[in-house]
Design a protein around this motif. Structure first.
Motif, mmCIF file in Angstrom:
data_model
loop_
_atom_site.group_PDB
_atom_site.id
_atom_site.type_symbol
_atom_site.label_atom_id
_atom_site.label_comp_id
_atom_site.label_asym_id
_atom_site.label_seq_id
_atom_site.Cartn_x
_atom_site.Cartn_y
_atom_site.Cartn_z
ATOM 1 N N SER A 66 66.431 81.972 26.164
ATOM 2 C CA SER A 66 66.222 80.940 25.142
ATOM 3 C C SER A 66 66.076 79.542 25.744
ATOM 4 O O SER A 66 65.574 78.633 25.102
ATOM 5 N N ASN A 67 66.529 79.366 26.969
ATOM 6 C CA ASN A 67 66.452 78.061 27.625
ATOM 7 C C ASN A 67 66.022 78.274 29.078
ATOM 8 O O ASN A 67 66.599 79.095 29.783
ATOM 9 N N ILE A 68 64.984 77.555 29.507
ATOM 10 C CA ILE A 68 64.474 77.685 30.874
ATOM 11 C C ILE A 68 64.552 76.326 31.554
ATOM 12 O O ILE A 68 63.968 75.352 31.080
ATOM 13 N N ILE A 69 65.300 76.254 32.652
ATOM 14 C CA ILE A 69 65.426 75.013 33.419
ATOM 15 C C ILE A 69 64.693 75.189 34.745
ATOM 16 O O ILE A 69 64.980 76.118 35.500
ATOM 17 N N VAL A 70 63.740 74.310 35.005
ATOM 18 C CA VAL A 70 62.949 74.374 36.239
ATOM 19 C C VAL A 70 63.205 73.101 37.036
ATOM 20 O O VAL A 70 63.132 72.005 36.493
ATOM 21 N N TYR A 71 63.538 73.266 38.304
ATOM 22 C CA TYR A 71 63.801 72.069 39.105
ATOM 23 C C TYR A 71 63.275 72.233 40.525
ATOM 24 O O TYR A 71 63.023 73.336 41.011
ATOM 25 N N THR A 72 63.117 71.094 41.179
ATOM 26 C CA THR A 72 62.809 71.032 42.599
ATOM 27 C C THR A 72 63.560 69.838 43.168
ATOM 28 O O THR A 72 64.210 69.098 42.416
ATOM 29 N N THR A 73 63.519 69.659 44.462
ATOM 30 C CA THR A 73 64.257 68.551 45.072
ATOM 31 C C THR A 73 63.311 67.422 45.454
ATOM 32 O O THR A 73 62.088 67.556 45.370
ATOM 33 N N GLU A 74 63.898 66.327 45.908
ATOM 34 C CA GLU A 74 63.095 65.152 46.249
ATOM 35 C C GLU A 74 62.201 65.380 47.463
ATOM 36 O O GLU A 74 61.308 64.578 47.731
ATOM 37 N N ARG A 75 62.435 66.504 48.191
ATOM 38 C CA ARG A 75 61.557 66.803 49.330
ATOM 39 C C ARG A 75 60.116 66.998 48.903
ATOM 40 O O ARG A 75 59.190 66.823 49.700
ATOM 41 N N ILE A 76 59.907 67.322 47.635
ATOM 42 C CA ILE A 76 58.536 67.540 47.170
ATOM 43 C C ILE A 76 57.738 66.231 47.203
ATOM 44 O O ILE A 76 56.506 66.245 47.242
ATOM 45 N N LYS A 77 58.435 65.113 47.221
ATOM 46 C CA LYS A 77 57.750 63.823 47.242
ATOM 47 C C LYS A 77 57.062 63.552 48.576
ATOM 48 O O LYS A 77 56.308 62.583 48.703
ATOM 49 N N SER A 78 57.328 64.406 49.571
ATOM 50 C CA SER A 78 56.605 64.265 50.839
ATOM 51 C C SER A 78 55.143 64.669 50.677
ATOM 52 O O SER A 78 54.313 64.383 51.542
ATOM 53 N N LEU A 79 54.821 65.352 49.564
ATOM 54 C CA LEU A 79 53.430 65.680 49.252
ATOM 55 C C LEU A 79 52.789 64.493 48.531
ATOM 56 O O LEU A 79 53.331 63.999 47.538
ATOM 57 N N VAL A 130 51.550 76.394 32.813
ATOM 58 C CA VAL A 130 52.654 77.310 32.510
ATOM 59 C C VAL A 130 53.522 76.815 31.363
ATOM 60 O O VAL A 130 54.176 77.608 30.687
ATOM 61 N N GLY A 131 53.540 75.492 31.151
ATOM 62 C CA GLY A 131 54.394 74.950 30.093
ATOM 63 C C GLY A 131 55.786 74.610 30.575
ATOM 64 O O GLY A 131 56.681 74.330 29.765
ATOM 65 N N PHE A 132 56.004 74.602 31.902
ATOM 66 C CA PHE A 132 57.318 74.290 32.462
ATOM 67 C C PHE A 132 57.378 72.821 32.849
ATOM 68 O O PHE A 132 56.508 72.329 33.584
ATOM 69 N N LYS A 133 58.404 72.120 32.398
ATOM 70 C CA LYS A 133 58.652 70.766 32.856
ATOM 71 C C LYS A 133 59.516 70.840 34.110
ATOM 72 O O LYS A 133 60.627 71.380 34.079
ATOM 73 N N VAL A 134 59.010 70.330 35.214
ATOM 74 C CA VAL A 134 59.729 70.407 36.482
ATOM 75 C C VAL A 134 60.584 69.154 36.658
ATOM 76 O O VAL A 134 60.086 68.032 36.660
ATOM 77 N N ASN A 135 61.887 69.357 36.794
ATOM 78 C CA ASN A 135 62.820 68.262 37.025
ATOM 79 C C ASN A 135 62.982 68.038 38.528
ATOM 80 O O ASN A 135 63.226 68.989 39.277
ATOM 81 N N ILE A 136 62.852 66.802 38.975
ATOM 82 C CA ILE A 136 63.070 66.475 40.387
ATOM 83 C C ILE A 136 64.505 65.979 40.536
ATOM 84 O O ILE A 136 64.873 64.949 39.968
ATOM 85 N N LEU A 137 65.302 66.729 41.269
ATOM 86 C CA LEU A 137 66.709 66.391 41.411
ATOM 87 C C LEU A 137 66.906 65.278 42.435
ATOM 88 O O LEU A 137 66.294 65.298 43.502
ATOM 89 N N ASP A 138 67.782 64.330 42.126
ATOM 90 C CA ASP A 138 68.172 63.369 43.151
ATOM 91 C C ASP A 138 69.242 64.009 44.025
ATOM 92 O O ASP A 138 69.780 65.080 43.723
ATOM 93 N N GLU A 139 69.587 63.368 45.123
ATOM 94 C CA GLU A 139 70.507 63.962 46.090
ATOM 95 C C GLU A 139 71.898 64.178 45.505
ATOM 96 O O GLU A 139 72.567 65.174 45.808
ATOM 97 N N ASP A 140 72.358 63.275 44.650
ATOM 98 C CA ASP A 140 73.687 63.441 44.042
ATOM 99 C C ASP A 140 73.748 64.686 43.173
ATOM 100 O O ASP A 140 74.750 65.409 43.177
ATOM 101 N N THR A 141 72.670 64.955 42.423
ATOM 102 C CA THR A 141 72.642 66.143 41.576
ATOM 103 C C THR A 141 72.606 67.412 42.418
ATOM 104 O O THR A 141 73.254 68.415 42.090
#
Length: 504
Positions: free
Chosen positions: A74-87, A101-112
């Motif tokens: 019922s709930n889908i959480i999609v995330y990646t890390t700040e390393r993706i910003k090297s692209l 796909v309809g997925f919102k990708v959350n970019i996690l900060d280092e604290d998270t």
């Protein structure tokens, strides 16, 4: 029950974990899969993600979406890390994921990243203070905590894939391992507090590098339990793995059969990084955790009642999860038997003389005393042995889980198998055999006191006389069946406690 899906897009793979949860906050992981795809390091020469890799990732995510639908997440959480910003074109990739796909990708900060890693580990291991090290393909995360408070944290942007590049130049495995270790040791110097970690701290390792080394270590030791979580990897056992690999010709196109999905050179780089960590921390044992960031997200999204505080009773929470998911209708009986077993343990303390560290064993065995019924009612005590031994029980050591398996399966002492016991002798202590017999009788009595599963017996008090023990039941209604069933344990009780048993 509802389902929550966590999708982790990292530099070299995409993971999917699905957890089923109840309104009360109980949950269990019901599905997990991982697909390899190199994103961050596979540039087109100008720091741009190749379209072929982007398409591969989109295809994997589409498959994951279908799986989520089939599993009714019922709930889908999609995330990646700040390393993706090297692209340079990471925004385009994230937009394409949403549009395709309809997925919102959350970019996690280092604290998270750090708090999620910490939450996943500290809620699965009963270790009051430790240094958590999470090795991945593109980075290493560090968390130092004491009494469930984070003291220090750091992230090194240097993982197994970068370290493994040493083997492109040095083909001799033994020399390459030394060079890789030295390179990582030098990187560790940028985190000065690592060398100040107290010797009382636990060294906790999580991530594929640790799992792979742990798996090979267990094979070398002929370890009798197939449980990666909470496996204690001593430095001596680590060195046996290192000595084996350093004499092996490493082919980066192949894998180490039966150990890892990673290439052999990635295994070797992780192995060398772990050696650097042992040397840096000065600790002789590493406890492996199969929990990490993804599980941390599950805790924060499901176990809302805990807020930011870790779970205080990890074992109790784990046992509740098992009962809630597998045997929800019978959970009251399991809790009642568990409570009665603890009461009897306290009441008979003068006789059994067992230290408190056996309470975890008793809790597991009493709550899961009849879990074998899920396979077959007949001989369910014997089935319980395998179920407990292979259950995902958190907050307990491998020794405690093995002991609990024997306690649950030996409620009738005639069912105890010494030949089976000997298989686990390297994990058990000399005094454990007698302790197991005493605890098995307690579990059988506790089970008897809830024979009709009505919660009739609320409490038990024991009068210990010269040659007998008189158990007085405190009941809410007639309990003839419970008392009659408890008296059936009299023979085993006398064998173990050397006293006759009366039940009133």
């Amino acid at each position: 029950m509802e389902n929550l899906a966590i999708i982790d897009i990292s530099s070299n793979k995409i993971d999917l974990v699905i957890a089923a949860f109840t309104n009360s906050g109980n949950f269990t992981v019901t599905y997990s899969t991982s697909e390899q795809v190199r994103l961050i390091e596979d540039f087109d020469g100008e720091g741009m993600l190749k379209s072929s890799k982007s398409n591969e990732a989109i295809s994997i995510l589409k498959t994951y979406k279908v799986i989520c639908q089939m599993k009714k997440a019922s709930n889908i959480i999609v995330y990646t890390t700040e390393r993706i910003k090297s692209l340079k074109n990471y925004r385009s990739f994230i937009d394409e994921v949403y549009n395709s796909v309809g997925f919102k990708v959350n970019i996690l900060d280092e604290d998270t990243e750090i708090t999620s890693l910490y939450s996943g580990v500290v809620n699965s291991l009963d270790l009051p203070k430790g240094i958590i090290v999470n090795i991945t393909g593109d980075s290493v995360r560090f968390v130092e905590y004491n009494r469930r408070n984070i003291l220090n944290q750091a992230i090194l942007p240097l993982g197994t894939y970068e370290i493994a590049k040493v083997m492109d130049e040095e083909k001799n495995t033994e020399k390459a391992l030394v060079l890789m270790k030295d390179r990582f040791s030098k990187a560790l110097e940028s985190i000065p507090w690592l060398k100040e970690v107290d010797e009382e701290y636990a060294f906790i390792g999580t991530g594929n590098a640790f799992f792979n080394v742990g798996a090979l270590s267990r094979k070398i030791r002929k370890y009798p339990v197939d449980l990666p979580h909470n496996y204690e990897l001593s430095f001596e056992d680590y060195e046996k793995v290192y000595d084996l690999i350093k004499t092996t010709e490493i082919d980066k196109t192949k894998k180490i059969k039966g150990i890892s999905n990673d290439r052999a050179d990635i295994f070797a780089s992780g192995l060398s990084m772990i050696k650097a960590l042992y040397e840096c921390l000065g600790l002789r044992t590493c406890v492996l955790s199969s929990r990490g960031m993804k599980e941390g997200f599950i805790y924060s999204n499901i176990v809302a009642s805990s807020g930011d505080k870790p779970i205080s009773d990890i074992l109790g929470f784990s046992l509740d999860n098992i009962e809630a998911y597998y045997d929800e209708e019978n959970s009251n009986n399991a809790k009642q038997v568990g409570n009665l077993a603890l009461i009897l343990f306290r009441q008979l303390k003068v006789l059994h003389k067992l230290p408190r560290n056996y309470i975890k064993v008793l809790r597991i065995a009493s709550v899961l005393y009849d879990c074998g019924k899920r396979i077959s009612f007949y001989n369910h005590e014997k089935n319980s042995f395998s179920i407990i031994l292979n259950s995902d029980i958190l907050g307990a050591t491998h020794r405690e889980i093995v002991l609990a398996s024997f306690v649950a399966s030996s409620q009738n002492l005639n069912d105890f198998s010494l030949a089976e016991w000997i298989k686990y002798k390297d994990l058990l202590l000399d005094e454990d055999l007698e302790a197991m017999r005493k605890l098995a009788v307690i579990v059988r009595l506790a089970k008897a006191f809830d024979k009709t599963e009505r919660g009739v017996v609320q409490d038990v008090s024991c009068d210990i006389l010269g040659d007998s023990v008189i158990m007085k039941t405190i009941i809410t209604m007639e309990a003839d069946i419970e008392i009659k069933e408890a008296l059936k344990t009299a023979q085993d009780f006398k064998k173990v406690y050397k006293k006759s048993l009366e039940v009133l």
